[in-house]
Motif scaffolding. Structure first.
Motif, PDB file in Angstrom:
ATOM      1  N   VAL A  34       0.853  -1.180   0.000  1.00 38.33           N
ATOM      2  CA  VAL A  34       0.000   0.000   0.000  1.00 38.33           C
ATOM      3  C   VAL A  34       0.889   1.229   0.000  1.00 38.33           C
ATOM      4  CG1 VAL A  34      -1.727   1.324   1.276  1.00 38.33           C
ATOM      5  CG2 VAL A  34      -1.845  -1.170   1.247  1.00 38.33           C
ATOM      6  N   THR A  87       1.406   4.631   1.129  1.00 35.78           N
ATOM      7  CA  THR A  87       0.800   5.300   2.275  1.00 35.78           C
ATOM      8  C   THR A  87       0.474   6.767   2.012  1.00 35.78           C
ATOM      9  OG1 THR A  87       2.983   5.671   3.215  1.00 35.78           O
ATOM     10  CG2 THR A  87       1.798   3.712   3.949  1.00 35.78           C
ATOM     11  N   PRO A 147      -1.383   9.590  -0.360  1.00 34.51           N
ATOM     12  CA  PRO A 147      -2.402   9.658  -1.412  1.00 34.51           C
ATOM     13  C   PRO A 147      -1.759   9.994  -2.754  1.00 34.51           C
ATOM     14  CG  PRO A 147      -3.064  10.944   0.504  1.00 34.51           C
ATOM     15  CD  PRO A 147      -1.634  10.537   0.722  1.00 34.51           C
ATOM     16  N   ARG A 182      -4.287   5.064  -2.654  1.00 37.33           N
ATOM     17  CA  ARG A 182      -5.423   5.740  -2.031  1.00 37.33           C
ATOM     18  C   ARG A 182      -5.572   7.146  -2.577  1.00 37.33           C
ATOM     19  NH1 ARG A 182      -3.278   6.658   4.078  1.00 37.33           N
ATOM     20  NH2 ARG A 182      -4.954   8.150   4.214  1.00 37.33           N
ATOM     21  N   SER A 183      -6.796   7.655  -2.507  1.00 36.99           N
ATOM     22  CA  SER A 183      -7.059   9.019  -2.953  1.00 36.99           C
ATOM     23  C   SER A 183      -6.971   9.981  -1.772  1.00 36.99           C
ATOM     24  CB  SER A 183      -8.455   9.108  -3.583  1.00 36.99           C
ATOM     25  OG  SER A 183      -9.445   8.887  -2.599  1.00 36.99           O
ATOM     26  N   ALA A 230     -10.003   9.739   0.484  1.00 34.49           N
ATOM     27  CA  ALA A 230     -10.100   8.442   1.167  1.00 34.49           C
ATOM     28  C   ALA A 230     -11.342   7.645   0.793  1.00 34.49           C
ATOM     29  CB  ALA A 230     -10.018   8.607   2.682  1.00 34.49           C
ATOM     30  N   ARG A 248     -11.729   6.433  -2.386  1.00 34.17           N
ATOM     31  CA  ARG A 248     -11.369   5.693  -3.601  1.00 34.17           C
ATOM     32  C   ARG A 248     -10.066   4.936  -3.388  1.00 34.17           C
ATOM     33  NH1 ARG A 248     -12.509  10.525  -7.960  1.00 34.17           N
ATOM     34  NH2 ARG A 248     -14.467  11.110  -7.005  1.00 34.17           N
ATOM     35  N   LEU A 249      -9.949   3.831  -4.109  1.00 31.90           N
ATOM     36  CA  LEU A 249      -8.684   3.107  -4.125  1.00 31.90           C
ATOM     37  C   LEU A 249      -8.458   2.526  -5.507  1.00 31.90           C
ATOM     38  CD1 LEU A 249      -9.083  -0.252  -4.054  1.00 31.90           C
ATOM     39  CD2 LEU A 249      -9.658   0.238  -1.712  1.00 31.90           C
ATOM     40  N   LYS A 254     -15.977   6.346   3.784  1.00 34.80           N
ATOM     41  CA  LYS A 254     -14.578   6.382   3.362  1.00 34.80           C
ATOM     42  C   LYS A 254     -13.907   5.071   3.721  1.00 34.80           C
ATOM     43  CE  LYS A 254     -14.270  11.301   4.112  1.00 34.80           C
ATOM     44  NZ  LYS A 254     -13.418  12.233   3.497  1.00 34.80           N
ATOM     45  N   PHE A 255     -12.833   4.785   3.024  1.00 32.30           N
ATOM     46  CA  PHE A 255     -12.008   3.639   3.368  1.00 32.30           C
ATOM     47  C   PHE A 255     -11.207   3.985   4.621  1.00 32.30           C
ATOM     48  CE2 PHE A 255     -12.471   2.948  -1.234  1.00 32.30           C
ATOM     49  CZ  PHE A 255     -12.882   1.636  -1.236  1.00 32.30           C
ATOM     50  N   TRP A 305      -7.798   4.035   6.385  1.00 31.79           N
ATOM     51  CA  TRP A 305      -6.397   4.030   5.988  1.00 31.79           C
ATOM     52  C   TRP A 305      -5.533   4.293   7.210  1.00 31.79           C
ATOM     53  CZ3 TRP A 305      -5.517   2.233   1.329  1.00 31.79           C
ATOM     54  CH2 TRP A 305      -6.447   2.432   0.315  1.00 31.79           C
TER      55      TRP A 305
END
Length: 118
Positions: free
Chosen positions: A12, A14, A16, A47-48, A51, A53-54, A75-76, A78
């Motif tokens: 991932v 980290t 955006p 990640r956007s 938060a 969108r991915l 939101k996701f 994170w």
């Protein structure tokens, strides 16, 4: 649903990223910014800023696959924004696109490695 084997390596980013980036822009970011190998079969998650969108990017052996998900509401979850990348397990990756915040709490069980001597 996209599924991967338990041996897949998932990274991932980290920070955006600009979600206008396509496959080529993300491949460049992996190679230069994350010091990763975009054609290795590893999965890279981006990640956007908002938060919600991915993006998943991975090479399946024949070509690059880019998958994007937007949450209609919410939101996701994170981790805090910091430099670099973090590694996820296949279980955590399965939970992340569903918007489940528990993926941050799931940790693989430690396993004993057998050492054989010849």
């Amino acid at each position: 649903m996209i599924s991967f084997g338990s041996d897949v390596r998932v990274f991932v980013a980290t920070q955006p990223v600009d979600f206008r980036k396509g496959v080529h822009g993300l491949v460049g970011l992996i190679a230069e910014g994350l010091q990763g190998a975009p054609y290795s079969g590893d999965v890279f998650v981006f990640r956007s800023k908002r938060a919600d969108r991915l993006k998943l990017l991975f090479f399946d052996g024949t070509g690059m696959i880019l998958a994007t998900k937007w949450l209609e509401g919410g939101k996701f979850s994170w981790p805090p924004i910091r430099e670099g990348k973090m590694m996820l397990s296949a279980t955590q990756l399965a939970m992340l696109p569903d918007g489940l915040s528990e993926w941050l709490k799931v940790a693989p069980r430690p396993t004993k490695k057998l050492i054989t001597t010849a």
